[in-house]
Design a protein around this motif. Structure first.
Motif, PDB file in Angstrom:
ATOM      1  N   LYS C 244       0.805  -1.225   0.000  1.00 33.69           N
ATOM      2  CA  LYS C 244       0.000   0.000   0.000  1.00 33.69           C
ATOM      3  C   LYS C 244       0.835   1.271   0.000  1.00 33.69           C
ATOM      4  O   LYS C 244       0.282   2.379  -0.133  1.00 33.69           O
ATOM      5  CB  LYS C 244      -0.918   0.033   1.237  1.00 33.69           C
ATOM      6  CG  LYS C 244      -1.988  -1.041   1.270  1.00 33.69           C
ATOM      7  CD  LYS C 244      -2.840  -1.140   0.026  1.00 33.69           C
ATOM      8  CE  LYS C 244      -3.800   0.010  -0.187  1.00 33.69           C
ATOM      9  NZ  LYS C 244      -4.590  -0.185  -1.429  1.00 33.69           N
ATOM     10  N   LYS C 296      -0.584  -4.408   3.720  1.00 29.09           N
ATOM     11  CA  LYS C 296      -1.827  -4.397   4.484  1.00 29.09           C
ATOM     12  C   LYS C 296      -2.056  -5.765   5.129  1.00 29.09           C
ATOM     13  O   LYS C 296      -1.502  -6.771   4.678  1.00 29.09           O
ATOM     14  CB  LYS C 296      -2.992  -4.043   3.559  1.00 29.09           C
ATOM     15  CG  LYS C 296      -3.344  -5.133   2.550  1.00 29.09           C
ATOM     16  CD  LYS C 296      -4.560  -4.752   1.704  1.00 29.09           C
ATOM     17  CE  LYS C 296      -4.965  -5.892   0.776  1.00 29.09           C
ATOM     18  NZ  LYS C 296      -6.071  -5.531  -0.109  1.00 29.09           N
ATOM     19  N   PRO C 297      -2.877  -5.818   6.150  1.00 31.38           N
ATOM     20  CA  PRO C 297      -3.279  -7.107   6.707  1.00 31.38           C
ATOM     21  C   PRO C 297      -4.211  -7.799   5.713  1.00 31.38           C
ATOM     22  O   PRO C 297      -5.072  -7.150   5.113  1.00 31.38           O
ATOM     23  CB  PRO C 297      -4.029  -6.717   7.984  1.00 31.38           C
ATOM     24  CG  PRO C 297      -4.521  -5.327   7.723  1.00 31.38           C
ATOM     25  CD  PRO C 297      -3.500  -4.685   6.841  1.00 31.38           C
ATOM     26  N   SER C 299      -7.064  -9.711   3.782  1.00 32.45           N
ATOM     27  CA  SER C 299      -8.518  -9.738   3.943  1.00 32.45           C
ATOM     28  C   SER C 299      -9.050 -11.160   4.013  1.00 32.45           C
ATOM     29  O   SER C 299     -10.246 -11.362   4.231  1.00 32.45           O
ATOM     30  CB  SER C 299      -9.167  -9.010   2.761  1.00 32.45           C
ATOM     31  OG  SER C 299      -8.630  -7.714   2.642  1.00 32.45           O
TER      32      SER C 299
ATOM     33  N   HIS D 262      -9.168  -3.176   8.049  1.00 35.62           N
ATOM     34  CA  HIS D 262      -8.695  -2.597   6.785  1.00 35.62           C
ATOM     35  C   HIS D 262      -9.639  -2.872   5.618  1.00 35.62           C
ATOM     36  O   HIS D 262      -9.907  -1.981   4.807  1.00 35.62           O
ATOM     37  CB  HIS D 262      -7.301  -3.128   6.434  1.00 35.62           C
ATOM     38  CG  HIS D 262      -6.785  -2.585   5.134  1.00 35.62           C
ATOM     39  ND1 HIS D 262      -6.052  -1.431   5.043  1.00 35.62           N
ATOM     40  CD2 HIS D 262      -6.948  -3.012   3.850  1.00 35.62           C
ATOM     41  CE1 HIS D 262      -5.775  -1.178   3.773  1.00 35.62           C
ATOM     42  NE2 HIS D 262      -6.307  -2.123   3.035  1.00 35.62           N
ATOM     43  N   HIS D 275     -10.260   2.258   2.948  1.00 31.41           N
ATOM     44  CA  HIS D 275      -8.858   2.041   3.328  1.00 31.41           C
ATOM     45  C   HIS D 275      -8.017   1.639   2.134  1.00 31.41           C
ATOM     46  O   HIS D 275      -6.802   1.778   2.144  1.00 31.41           O
ATOM     47  CB  HIS D 275      -8.773   0.962   4.409  1.00 31.41           C
ATOM     48  CG  HIS D 275      -9.413   1.378   5.698  1.00 31.41           C
ATOM     49  ND1 HIS D 275     -10.575   0.809   6.178  1.00 31.41           N
ATOM     50  CD2 HIS D 275      -9.077   2.345   6.598  1.00 31.41           C
ATOM     51  CE1 HIS D 275     -10.904   1.380   7.332  1.00 31.41           C
ATOM     52  NE2 HIS D 275     -10.030   2.325   7.606  1.00 31.41           N
ATOM     53  N   SER D 276      -8.655   1.100   1.123  1.00 32.99           N
ATOM     54  CA  SER D 276      -7.902   0.639  -0.056  1.00 32.99           C
ATOM     55  C   SER D 276      -7.433   1.809  -0.904  1.00 32.99           C
ATOM     56  O   SER D 276      -6.553   1.643  -1.741  1.00 32.99           O
ATOM     57  CB  SER D 276      -8.779  -0.272  -0.913  1.00 32.99           C
ATOM     58  OG  SER D 276      -9.679   0.501  -1.698  1.00 32.99           O
ATOM     59  N   GLY D 277      -8.023   2.973  -0.721  1.00 29.76           N
ATOM     60  CA  GLY D 277      -7.684   4.102  -1.576  1.00 29.76           C
ATOM     61  C   GLY D 277      -8.302   3.991  -2.960  1.00 29.76           C
ATOM     62  O   GLY D 277      -7.887   4.684  -3.887  1.00 29.76           O
TER      63      GLY D 277
END
Lengths: 355, 355, 355, 355
Positions: C244, C296-297, C299, D262, D275-277
């Motif tokens: 990210k 990122k963590p 999903s 997230h 959060h991903s933008g």
């Protein structure tokens, strides 16, 4: 991707239409440290310039190239070289007749259908004027090649039915450059000049064939498979306006050769023939590079031709303006320039062939 | 950049040597949603396959292509298609004789000098075997083109001195595909077969000329200036092993044409001739695309030839192995494949011509 | 152009989905003459491999890479290297639940809308499995860099709230490679292990930050303007799944620095600090290259999440399958691989900077 | 390949040095049929222009862009757009002091070592002046995006220690454009102005962070794997002078997030967070695109700094000339321009995702 660039490591991108404010381009990838001879660039441009004799178009284009960047105290810096040539001698009125019809044999028809509109003045982007930028960039390429001992020469080998009978190894390249037809057999120039004048008088035009020879070639230029030297040179030649065919070495004649005849024997004294045109497996052999390009007779003639207008109605078109009766002649320095651009590109690419 | 990829939006990258474990490639940019006919891919590969008659090489390559990715439930996903063909019938012993010498007319000499080493077995990367991957990818391209109504056909127009006299519009493409020589004039096949057998018996080989015609062409494929349709097609053709020349429409004959003769008149009923070969200003006109490629006679012959060994000593070479006496024949599906790859690339590129 | 290639002169193209027959790629532009250590390639792949500890996914992928071409007697030939890794441990049934819904935080939603269909099994092309091919190619790149004295090291600098306090110059890279978390502070590994296990138990996941340091850097890698070294490295890092953010040297901290503090003084003994991260004007300074990447963590967690099915109805999703609770850990060798690919590319490109 | 081009289908190539005759570029791939608002191009250039307040450099560059081609009667033709900006306000004497030394924190050191020579005047090719061409091209890109309903906005989110506290959805973009700091919190402008003046008075400079938001995004822009939307945007941002880091959505904060936090839930009303933008799997989700770029404090300050001269002797350098104390401010329209160029490129690329 829109097709206005050529080359991978030595890359020319051009812009500009015949009747806009200017044409120009960017030459990216020119290595640093070349002392540039700007007079040579202008001189090569002058060779392409129309209006030099009554055999070529009567337009008097100045074709002054301005180098906008990439030079410091006359030496290349490794940064892109901006090239600019202002358009100064446009006569757009010459083209108003063709605003609403498709000249046969021209890009009018395909541009209009592809883009939904077109700049009809002088052919817009399809004008041969775009090639002036190629010649300027090619002149820089030729200076880089000269540092390696590589020299590039082209001549007009055939105009209409008039074919040179000069053996390749006896061509006087200096003399070729000096004559307005770039034709090797000086004694035949009066007859050919007459033939071209006749074609013009008849409202017609002639095709031509260009021969290009590069001497001082190193071994190793070209990449296997898709970017073979012939493939990249072939593409470069077929990107020139009016070109219809390209061949290397024996070319189409290799169809009727036998293998024992075509293959060039290798001896301690070198190759004993050059049917390959100086390329094996897509890579230069060190022999002279030999290629030929066919140029069609221009469609810009005063003989009326059948075509359609934008609404699909049949009309007759007469191309007035100022046009060469044999566009192939002026293609000579363009062929040289394109070959030089490709060879520099592969010379740089070849620097990465070994770890 | 090392030359193993072709195409911009529809891009094939190949790998593999004749005598390594496998050849293969990646076809990137295939749009999603095409139901793929895998049998058709294998069938096109079989047309290229050697060993089909005693006129082509006696190698019995399986040439089974495996599609490794980019498909889900038989439909393309928009992701790259991995292609793999295992090498199964190698006889590297056939090539031990040539490990330390340069076969004339081959890439041995240039590869060795460019890279400082080479895989001599079967020519390594320079082997025509690499083209099997092109044919598999080209088969996918042809399926995409078929959705647009574009069909691609090639035939052998000339083998040595034997030239087809069949008018282009009377060629029976289905029959051409069925005959082992891909030659249009069926009555002449026995004589040509004899000529090829004679060449083989003489330890020699023959050149060939391929004609390609694409029908159902839309207007608008090709980009002006450097990526003209002829330029990209020309490059693709000249990237095929043994090709020496390429021409479009009137080709080299346009040199002796006059402008009034060459330019194709446009009428409400369409163009009245096709000297352009279906391209004006670098962009397809909607007429049939017509191009020709010259293939040299293979240098892999049993007639002894002069060459050098790696130490520079003169030696005689006899190429044994299993070789076609006329490699141009098997080039037919390769020419089709390369044309298909280029046309799909420009079909996708043309989607961005208007805002 | 469809995004499955990276690099200009040293170019990797990958293919393959998580649950298709294989993943693989082509590495084009590897210079000839490198004696390749294939065990090192497999060893680097093993570092990325899941199933090594209970902290990473329990899949037991063999990840055996097969080198299909471009090698002769163990030495690179300058020709493309085909890479193949068969998929052997797929459990597509694990994914049937998600065939008709979009996992939040995944590519399901965007793939379906972009292509109109998708291979849902294991994420198809969006699976992190694709990165195995990058690691194999990166291992080759690292061997090329080693010939120049360039070494590449990455570690996990932060996992969730656990941030390393080890000064960069005191990291023991050998020890980092040996521990399953790639974390520099060995004494903190038990605590972090516990945190990861807790996250998994909670049906949740953690983010991570990777630090990469390249030592032995030469001056001159990187091209001005668009292909600055940070730009190409940044792109490479941001092409890794789940990344990210990327920063160089002082990174986002440079926002609160003053110019007198940020600029690295140059002395006869070298630079006195490295806020630049080893790059000035887009070109390497010879200092260590320093960059960081945020992951990122994942999903893919068992905590139920809100989403839609293909028909737009709201549903809850629980991602079962076998998933890492901290995907950033396994990203460590991928970050190294991507850096190596970019550095080799620029090392080759830099060979053309001077005439 | 020499790094002066960006984009695949929509491709900008720039040239020019700070103190040469001109800077400029070619924008290739602009689709035909866009009615171009040239005043908007100039207006966007004016936003980047120095000399607008006493907070930015006192140079009074005219920055008049001339469009040389690719337009016919105000509408794009599908042909390349030539861009030219003459350099008019050079004061090369300001730079004679630095001809023979390396300004710390500048490209002087790396250019000299890479190329063996450099144009030291104003930093030559490394001058931020080059970005004016990007802004002009970006303005054209923004007009194309506007036809799709996509709008791009950037602001300065932080200058030194001064960080905006304005929630993203409450930023008044029109007001941001009007204030000389491009800062969202109008009430804090006096304090920040004071801080910048103090830095200048101290002979020092400040860093800055830019926030970019694109609204009206379609689903589907970006390509999987290497050309993910973040990867291409990240490269574009890191190609801007003085940028040191780039992040998307939660960025580095995602390191301390949990997966359940997230991942953005999807509901019939849309995503519940971002959060991903705005990017999943490398492809735009239709949410707002959100990215941030860090700009270092400029090294062009009057506080003396340690460095070397060309002969390796230690010297002190004071950068006089006319320089911004916070270069990040003027980066705002450049960040917008680069984002616009990338989005148009992917908008065109996305036209080929389906058969």
């Amino acid at each position: 991707m829109a097709g206005n660039s050529i080359g991978q490591l030595f890359r020319l991108t051009t812009f500009g239409e015949s009747h806009g404010p200017a044409i120009g381009g960017v030459l990216d990838g020119c290595p640093a440290g070349l002392k540039l001879d700007t007079a040579q660039i202008q001189s090569m441009l002058d060779r392409r310039k129309p209006g030099q004799s009554n055999l070529t178009t009567q337009r008097n284009e100045a074709d002054r190239v301005e180098l906008l960047s990439g030079l410091f105290e006359g030496v290349t810096t490794g940064h892109p070289i901006g090239l600019l040539i202002r358009n100064t001698n446009q006569k757009p009125k010459d083209y108003q007749d063709i605003a609403r019809l498709y000249r046969p044999g021209h890009a009018d028809y395909t541009y209009q259908h592809k883009y939904g509109l077109r700049d009809h003045r002088g052919g817009g982007r399809s004008s041969a004027r775009e090639t002036a930028v190629r010649v300027a960039a090619g002149a820089i390429a030729m200076q880089l090649l000269a540092t390696e001992g590589i020299a590039i020469h082209a001549c007009v080998e055939q105009i209409g039915e008039h074919k040179s009978s000069m053996p390749m190894n006896r061509i006087n390249w200096r003399a070729v450059q000096a004559n307005p037809l770039f034709f090797p057999d000086e004694d035949r120039i009066p007859a050919i000049t007459k033939a071209i004048e006749n074609a013009r008088r008849d409202g017609d035009s002639l095709g031509a064939q260009i021969l290009l020879v590069a001497t001082g070639m190193p071994i190793g230029l070209g990449e296997p498979v898709f970017d073979r030297l012939e493939a990249d040179l072939g593409k470069a030649m077929l990107s020139i306006n009016a070109s219809k065919a390209v061949s290397f070495g024996a070319g189409f004649d290799s169809v009727t050769q036998r293998g024992s005849q075509h293959r060039d024997a290798i001896t301690p004294q070198g190759f004993t023939s050059n049917h390959s045109g100086g390329v094996l497996g897509g890579i230069s052999t060190g022999q002279d590079l030999v290629l030929r390009v066919a140029f069609k007779p221009t469609s810009s003639i005063t003989t009326p031709g059948d075509t359609l207008d934008l609404d699909g109605n049949p009309v007759k078109v007469v191309t007035r303006g100022r046009h060469d009766p044999c566009v192939g002649i002026r293609a000579t320095p363009i062929v040289e320039a394109m070959a030089a651009l490709v060879l520099v590109d592969h010379w740089l690419r070849n620097r990465t062939s070994r770890a």
